[in-house]
Design a protein around this motif. Structure first.
Motif: not given
Length: 239
Positions: A15-37
């Protein structure tokens, strides 16, 4: 440019935090985030994905070491590895080199690949898993249940954790036959010593269903939305 955020992972037994997953996000020059798919298939085609994955692995190793030096006790963080790693004979040695160079214990980092990656070349994949296990890096299968899973072939892999795709949980939440299949798979994995992680948990009812279905770990918005990696220390304990 690329940036990293973290998705938390919880233990049903502790019943506690035991780990995490690192996620990559791609941010365009205009600030919009492009989803991984949208950007991952492009990066796989042009060969850039291996560099992105390795960069993420190195970032996590460095961040974990920083937290350790600050007296924090990090939870293990898993980093995604593209199926394209199978076509680079040097990739595993490069990852091990990054880990050794950082000084981080392998206990604080894991690697995960999607289900489809494991079946492109099982013999190569088993060699990859064996090499990672030799230095103590655990391996997770992501997105189990999204393809035409060959259960027997999965059992031939020496995995540490199998992540059940969110679609399985949603189906089991609504359909008795799907719930039976979920229980069947999770029971088999449990008996074989695999740990099972359920993705996409959003409600108390879904959490209860996962626990009934032999869940070891849970991940989803019920616990936390993805957060910038800098915010993870508020969940950590000091040594």
């Amino acid at each position: 440019g690329s940036e990293m955020c973290i998705r938390d992972r919880y233990s049903t037994k502790e019943q506690k935090l035991i780990g995490a997953e690192a996620l990559v996000r791609w941010r365009r020059s205009d600030g919009i985030i492009v989803p991984p798919y949208q950007f991952v298939p492009l990066f796989e085609r042009n060969g850039f994905i291996n560099k992105v994955d390795r960069y993420m692995f190195e970032l996590v190793c460095r961040q974990q070491m920083r937290w350790l030096k600050q007296g924090l006790i990090p939870v293990p963080i898993s980093v995604n590895m593209s199926r394209m790693c199978l076509y680079d004979p040097h990739i595993v040695d490069e990852y091990i080199g990054v880990l050794n160079g950082s000084g981080l214990s392998a206990a604080y980092i894991k690697l995960e690949l999607t289900e489809s990656a494991f079946f492109e070349n099982i013999s190569i994949m088993n060699n990859v898993i064996e090499a990672l296990h030799k230095v103590g890096i655990k391996v997770l299968m992501d997105d189990f249940g999204t393809g035409y899973s060959n259960f027997d072939r999965i059992l031939s892999l020496k995995l540490d954790v199998v992540k059940f795709d969110r679609s399985l949980l949603l189906m089991a939440d609504q359909d008795a036959n799907s719930r039976f299949m979920l229980d069947y798979f999770s029971t088999a994995f449990e008996r074989l010593g695999y740990k099972v992680l359920y993705e996409g948990v959003e409600t108390d009812a879904q959490e209860e269903l996962c626990i009934i279905s032999h869940a070891d770990y849970l991940q989803g918005y019920k616990f936390s939305k993805p957060i910038p990696i800098e915010e993870l220390p508020r969940f950590l304990t000091r040594g």
